[in-house]
Design an enzyme around this catalytic site. Structure first.
Site, PDB file in Angstrom:
ATOM      1  N   ASN A  85       0.947  -1.143   0.119  1.00 30.15           N
ATOM      2  CA  ASN A  85      -0.005  -0.125  -0.094  1.00 30.15           C
ATOM      3  C   ASN A  85       0.761   1.247   0.036  1.00 30.15           C
ATOM      4  OD1 ASN A  85      -2.472  -1.461   0.153  1.00 30.15           O
ATOM      5  ND2 ASN A  85      -2.215  -1.609   2.520  1.00 30.15           N
ATOM      6  N   HIS A  98       6.386  -1.610   3.535  1.00 29.71           N
ATOM      7  CA  HIS A  98       6.146  -3.068   3.930  1.00 29.71           C
ATOM      8  C   HIS A  98       5.257  -3.681   2.958  1.00 29.71           C
ATOM      9  CE1 HIS A  98       3.163  -0.421   5.673  1.00 29.71           C
ATOM     10  NE2 HIS A  98       2.171  -1.365   5.563  1.00 29.71           N
TER      11      HIS A  98
HETATM   12  P1  DGP Z   1      -1.009  -0.466   5.585  1.00 33.84           P
HETATM   13  O1  DGP Z   1      -2.037  -0.081   5.501  1.00 33.84           O
HETATM   14  O2  DGP Z   1      -0.181  -1.112   4.283  1.00 33.84           O
HETATM   15  O3  DGP Z   1       0.138   0.699   6.309  1.00 33.84           O
HETATM   16  O4  DGP Z   1      -0.554  -1.737   6.848  1.00 33.84           O
HETATM   17  C1  DGP Z   1      -0.048  -1.594   8.087  1.00 33.84           C
HETATM   18  C2  DGP Z   1      -0.353  -2.877   8.752  1.00 33.84           C
HETATM   19  O5  DGP Z   1       0.456  -2.887   9.949  1.00 33.84           O
HETATM   20  C3  DGP Z   1      -1.689  -3.205   8.981  1.00 33.84           C
HETATM   21  O6  DGP Z   1      -2.102  -4.213   8.429  1.00 33.84           O
HETATM   22  C4  DGP Z   1      -1.532  -3.463  10.591  1.00 33.84           C
HETATM   23  C5  DGP Z   1      -0.340  -3.629  10.920  1.00 33.84           C
HETATM   24  N1  DGP Z   1       0.118  -3.017  12.019  1.00 33.84           N
HETATM   25  C6  DGP Z   1       0.065  -1.831  12.707  1.00 33.84           C
HETATM   26  N2  DGP Z   1       0.527  -1.853  13.715  1.00 33.84           N
HETATM   27  C7  DGP Z   1       1.448  -3.061  14.157  1.00 33.84           C
HETATM   28  C8  DGP Z   1       1.846  -3.457  15.097  1.00 33.84           C
HETATM   29  O7  DGP Z   1       2.180  -2.580  16.215  1.00 33.84           O
HETATM   30  N3  DGP Z   1       2.382  -4.755  15.197  1.00 33.84           N
HETATM   31  C9  DGP Z   1       2.021  -5.564  14.070  1.00 33.84           C
HETATM   32  N4  DGP Z   1       2.661  -6.777  14.118  1.00 33.84           N
HETATM   33  N5  DGP Z   1       1.418  -4.985  13.067  1.00 33.84           N
HETATM   34  C10 DGP Z   1       0.904  -3.736  12.988  1.00 33.84           C
END
Ligand code: DGP
Length: 112
Positions: A85, A98
């Site tokens: 994204n 990511h």
């Molecule tokens: P995006 O929408 O592409 O920016 O996705 C960010 C992703 O990151 C979302 O699917 C949830 C994940 N995410 C956010 N905060 C954390 C966290 O503290 N730990 C983990 N494992 N994932 C997280």
């Protein structure tokens, strides 16, 4: 800018880490959208794909190969989807590049 993913890299907050090397980290998404939902990130804090540069070419290729390896290791033999994204319209919420790995069920196309 520091993000939550920097804190995961530095082990300042916990995450279910499934792979790590010198350049990358892979861990379970905290808000899974499929039975398998992992994130692969570079340790270098590139905010988004749009800000990657030619000097990142090898790193970007490495991220894909790590995604391939992790997907195989977790048993996604029926297929999987990689998602990046980029920016507001794509719903990017964490501004540290990511790759999402989604799998474990049939995935609809086109995505929303
Ligand atoms: P995006 O929408 O592409 O920016 O996705 C960010 C992703 O990151 C979302 O699917 C949830 C994940 N995410 C956010 N905060 C954390 C966290 O503290 N730990 C983990 N494992 N994932 C997280």
């Amino acid at each position: 800018m520091t993000t939550i993913f920097d804190k995961i890299i530095r082990r300042q907050i916990p995450a279910s880490i499934v792979y790590e090397d010198d350049l990358t980290l892979a861990f379970k998404d905290v808000n899974p959208q499929a039975p398998v939902h992992l994130l692969v990130i570079p340790k270098e804090p590139i905010p988004q794909l749009a800000q990657a540069e030619p000097s990142h070419q090898a790193l970007l290729g490495h991220l894909l190969l790590v995604a391939q390896r992790v997907a195989a290791e977790v048993g996604l033999t029926n297929g999987y989807r990689l998602v990046i994204n980029n920016g507001q319209d794509a719903g990017q919420t964490v501004f540290h590049l990511h790759i999402h790995i989604l799998g474990g069920r049939p995935l609809a196309w086109p995505p929303g």
